[in-house]
Design a protein around this motif. Structure first.
Motif, PDB file in Angstrom:
ATOM      1  N   LEU A  70      43.983  30.351  37.222  1.00 43.37           N
ATOM      2  CA  LEU A  70      44.270  30.262  35.786  1.00 43.37           C
ATOM      3  C   LEU A  70      43.041  30.526  34.929  1.00 43.37           C
ATOM      4  O   LEU A  70      43.164  30.690  33.718  1.00 43.37           O
ATOM      5  CB  LEU A  70      44.842  28.884  35.444  1.00 43.37           C
ATOM      6  CG  LEU A  70      46.176  28.553  36.114  1.00 43.37           C
ATOM      7  CD1 LEU A  70      46.574  27.122  35.812  1.00 43.37           C
ATOM      8  CD2 LEU A  70      47.267  29.518  35.669  1.00 43.37           C
ATOM      9  N   VAL A  71      41.877  30.533  35.537  1.00 41.79           N
ATOM     10  CA  VAL A  71      40.647  30.846  34.813  1.00 41.79           C
ATOM     11  C   VAL A  71      39.860  31.848  35.638  1.00 41.79           C
ATOM     12  O   VAL A  71      39.954  31.884  36.859  1.00 41.79           O
ATOM     13  CB  VAL A  71      39.793  29.592  34.550  1.00 41.79           C
ATOM     14  CG1 VAL A  71      40.494  28.653  33.606  1.00 41.79           C
ATOM     15  CG2 VAL A  71      39.432  28.882  35.836  1.00 41.79           C
ATOM     16  N   SER A  72      39.078  32.670  34.948  1.00 44.74           N
ATOM     17  CA  SER A  72      38.232  33.633  35.644  1.00 44.74           C
ATOM     18  C   SER A  72      36.791  33.157  35.602  1.00 44.74           C
ATOM     19  O   SER A  72      36.422  32.320  34.780  1.00 44.74           O
ATOM     20  CB  SER A  72      38.343  35.015  34.996  1.00 44.74           C
ATOM     21  OG  SER A  72      38.000  34.946  33.618  1.00 44.74           O
ATOM     22  N   GLY A  73      35.984  33.691  36.491  1.00 43.71           N
ATOM     23  CA  GLY A  73      34.585  33.307  36.510  1.00 43.71           C
ATOM     24  C   GLY A  73      34.332  32.113  37.408  1.00 43.71           C
ATOM     25  O   GLY A  73      35.147  31.744  38.248  1.00 43.71           O
ATOM     26  N   GLN A  74      33.182  31.476  37.217  1.00 47.65           N
ATOM     27  CA  GLN A  74      32.766  30.348  38.036  1.00 47.65           C
ATOM     28  C   GLN A  74      33.707  29.163  37.854  1.00 47.65           C
ATOM     29  O   GLN A  74      34.027  28.800  36.717  1.00 47.65           O
ATOM     30  CB  GLN A  74      31.344  29.932  37.643  1.00 47.65           C
ATOM     31  CG  GLN A  74      30.717  28.872  38.535  1.00 47.65           C
ATOM     32  CD  GLN A  74      30.327  29.415  39.895  1.00 47.65           C
ATOM     33  OE1 GLN A  74      30.230  30.618  40.077  1.00 47.65           O
ATOM     34  NE2 GLN A  74      30.134  28.522  40.860  1.00 47.65           N
ATOM     35  N   PRO A  75      34.171  28.538  38.950  1.00 47.12           N
ATOM     36  CA  PRO A  75      35.019  27.354  38.807  1.00 47.12           C
ATOM     37  C   PRO A  75      34.344  26.289  37.952  1.00 47.12           C
ATOM     38  O   PRO A  75      33.175  25.982  38.139  1.00 47.12           O
ATOM     39  CB  PRO A  75      35.200  26.879  40.259  1.00 47.12           C
ATOM     40  CG  PRO A  75      35.019  28.106  41.091  1.00 47.12           C
ATOM     41  CD  PRO A  75      33.973  28.922  40.364  1.00 47.12           C
TER      42      PRO A  75
ATOM     43  N   ALA B 292      34.079  23.337  26.344  1.00 47.19           N
ATOM     44  CA  ALA B 292      34.595  24.072  25.189  1.00 47.19           C
ATOM     45  C   ALA B 292      36.118  24.006  25.138  1.00 47.19           C
ATOM     46  O   ALA B 292      36.719  23.841  24.063  1.00 47.19           O
ATOM     47  CB  ALA B 292      34.128  25.524  25.251  1.00 47.19           C
ATOM     48  N   ARG B 293      36.755  24.114  26.280  1.00 46.21           N
ATOM     49  CA  ARG B 293      38.221  24.040  26.309  1.00 46.21           C
ATOM     50  C   ARG B 293      38.694  22.646  25.909  1.00 46.21           C
ATOM     51  O   ARG B 293      39.660  22.503  25.146  1.00 46.21           O
ATOM     52  CB  ARG B 293      38.742  24.408  27.702  1.00 46.21           C
ATOM     53  CG  ARG B 293      40.258  24.405  27.818  1.00 46.21           C
ATOM     54  CD  ARG B 293      40.711  24.943  29.157  1.00 46.21           C
ATOM     55  NE  ARG B 293      40.375  26.355  29.284  1.00 46.21           N
ATOM     56  CZ  ARG B 293      41.107  27.356  28.801  1.00 46.21           C
ATOM     57  NH1 ARG B 293      42.232  27.085  28.122  1.00 46.21           N
ATOM     58  NH2 ARG B 293      40.751  28.600  28.964  1.00 46.21           N
ATOM     59  N   ALA B 294      38.015  21.634  26.397  1.00 43.99           N
ATOM     60  CA  ALA B 294      38.386  20.267  26.045  1.00 43.99           C
ATOM     61  C   ALA B 294      38.246  20.041  24.542  1.00 43.99           C
ATOM     62  O   ALA B 294      39.103  19.405  23.909  1.00 43.99           O
ATOM     63  CB  ALA B 294      37.523  19.275  26.817  1.00 43.99           C
ATOM     64  N   ARG B 295      37.181  20.572  23.944  1.00 38.28           N
ATOM     65  CA  ARG B 295      36.989  20.398  22.503  1.00 38.28           C
ATOM     66  C   ARG B 295      38.066  21.136  21.717  1.00 38.28           C
ATOM     67  O   ARG B 295      38.511  20.670  20.665  1.00 38.28           O
ATOM     68  CB  ARG B 295      35.584  20.850  22.107  1.00 38.28           C
ATOM     69  CG  ARG B 295      34.501  19.846  22.520  1.00 38.28           C
ATOM     70  CD  ARG B 295      33.169  20.173  21.891  1.00 38.28           C
ATOM     71  NE  ARG B 295      32.533  21.313  22.527  1.00 38.28           N
ATOM     72  CZ  ARG B 295      31.660  21.226  23.521  1.00 38.28           C
ATOM     73  NH1 ARG B 295      31.305  20.031  24.003  1.00 38.28           N
ATOM     74  NH2 ARG B 295      31.111  22.305  24.045  1.00 38.28           N
ATOM     75  N   ALA B 296      38.513  22.289  22.226  1.00 38.31           N
ATOM     76  CA  ALA B 296      39.603  23.011  21.565  1.00 38.31           C
ATOM     77  C   ALA B 296      40.893  22.204  21.630  1.00 38.31           C
ATOM     78  O   ALA B 296      41.649  22.124  20.649  1.00 38.31           O
ATOM     79  CB  ALA B 296      39.798  24.384  22.217  1.00 38.31           C
TER      80      ALA B 296
ATOM     81  N   LEU C  84      48.636  26.457  28.058  1.00 33.62           N
ATOM     82  CA  LEU C  84      47.391  26.248  27.318  1.00 33.62           C
ATOM     83  C   LEU C  84      46.219  26.933  27.995  1.00 33.62           C
ATOM     84  O   LEU C  84      45.334  27.481  27.321  1.00 33.62           O
ATOM     85  CB  LEU C  84      47.109  24.747  27.176  1.00 33.62           C
ATOM     86  CG  LEU C  84      48.030  23.987  26.226  1.00 33.62           C
ATOM     87  CD1 LEU C  84      47.750  22.493  26.295  1.00 33.62           C
ATOM     88  CD2 LEU C  84      47.855  24.495  24.791  1.00 33.62           C
ATOM     89  N   MET C  85      46.182  26.910  29.315  1.00 33.49           N
ATOM     90  CA  MET C  85      45.090  27.562  30.027  1.00 33.49           C
ATOM     91  C   MET C  85      45.106  29.067  29.784  1.00 33.49           C
ATOM     92  O   MET C  85      44.056  29.717  29.803  1.00 33.49           O
ATOM     93  CB  MET C  85      45.193  27.283  31.529  1.00 33.49           C
ATOM     94  CG  MET C  85      44.951  25.839  31.929  1.00 33.49           C
ATOM     95  SD  MET C  85      43.296  25.223  31.523  1.00 33.49           S
ATOM     96  CE  MET C  85      42.248  26.320  32.489  1.00 33.49           C
TER      97      MET C  85
END
Length: 266
Positions: free
Chosen positions: A55-60, A66-70, A247-248
């Motif tokens: 569900l996300v790209s890049g480093q786990p 930043a996502r939590a703050r959003a 959301l992800m």
């Protein structure tokens, strides 16, 4: 239990056996109470889904703060963090990072928890709540997990997959203290459209089980992706939605949370 849920339970027991001993000094992170409105969203952070893949790209773990703050900016009542490592790429460190990033928003550990020591792990990492799966926990074990959460002032989302699970969860409310916790929102009752025994989704389950919802703040889980979905489940009697994959994958998670809250309240 069988198949996926059994596999997760076995792995969880192995992790619990390796957990350290805790003392009261370990639980010094702030406990954030769950504050609920007309309709709320528990916004989920997860790296991977067994059904949906990555569900996300890049480093786990990249971009967790930043996502939590959003999510918090969108008005999420709580943030759920997947900590299961083998199929969801989760870690307790992710929970700790999220809790530190949003000090005013309660954070919940979501995992396949089978032992009270895992509730203590969550509290040490900064969680204010935990998710428990009714189908995984016989009565004695469930009671121990709940008592551990209550002792540490945490909230619990107790998840059901079917009518039997839901009836069993509802019977807890026959105890006056548990009924009070349900009324205040400390004990939430969830219905998951995804059956974690098989990973199949029954989109009709939320409506089908709505007549059996107890007198509690009830959470619609899995498969909700839009404001219209939130409005629909609110009309069936649910007070919250737990939303993860949508959301992800959203370019504007704060906006989606706000829109779902507004539609559910309306």
């Amino acid at each position: 239990m069988s198949d996926f849920l059994q596999t997760m339970a076995t792995g969880s027991r192995a992790r619990a056996a390796e957990a350290p001993q805790f003392s009261s000094r370990d639980f010094d992170k702030p406990l954030v109470p769950l504050t609920l409105g007309a309709f709320d969203v528990i916004a989920e952070i997860k790296q991977r889904s067994p059904a949906e893949g990555e569900l996300v790209s890049g480093q786990p773990g990249a971009g967790l703060a930043a996502r939590a703050r959003a999510y918090a900016a969108g008005g999420a009542a709580a943030i759920s963090v997947l900590t299961e490592p083998s199929r969801f790429d989760g870690e307790l460190a992710h929970l700790e990072e999220v809790a530190a990033a949003v000090p005013g928003t309660p954070v919940m550990r979501k995992d396949f928890l089978v032992d009270p020591v895992q509730v203590l792990e969550a509290r040490k990492a900064g969680a204010s709540g935990v998710l428990l799966i009714a189908a995984m926990l016989p009565d004695k074990e469930l009671r121990a997990m709940l008592d551990c959460a209550w002792e540490h002032g945490m909230f619990v989302l107790l998840e059901s997959f079917d009518n039997n699970d839901l009836l069993r969860s509802s019977r807890l409310l026959e105890v006056p203290a548990e009924a009070e916790r349900a009324a205040s929102g400390q004990l939430l009752i969830g219905v998951n459209t995804r059956n974690l025994r098989t990973l199949e989704v029954d989109a009709a389950r939320l409506e089908k089980l709505a007549p059996s919802l107890p007198a509690a703040k009830c959470v619609a889980e899995s498969g909700l992706a839009s404001a219209a979905d939130a409005g629909r489940v609110a009309a069936w009697g649910y007070s919250l939605a737990l939303v993860g994959t949508a959301l992800m994958r959203s370019d504007d998670p704060a906006g989606l949370i706000a829109a779902m809250r507004k539609a559910g309240a309306a």
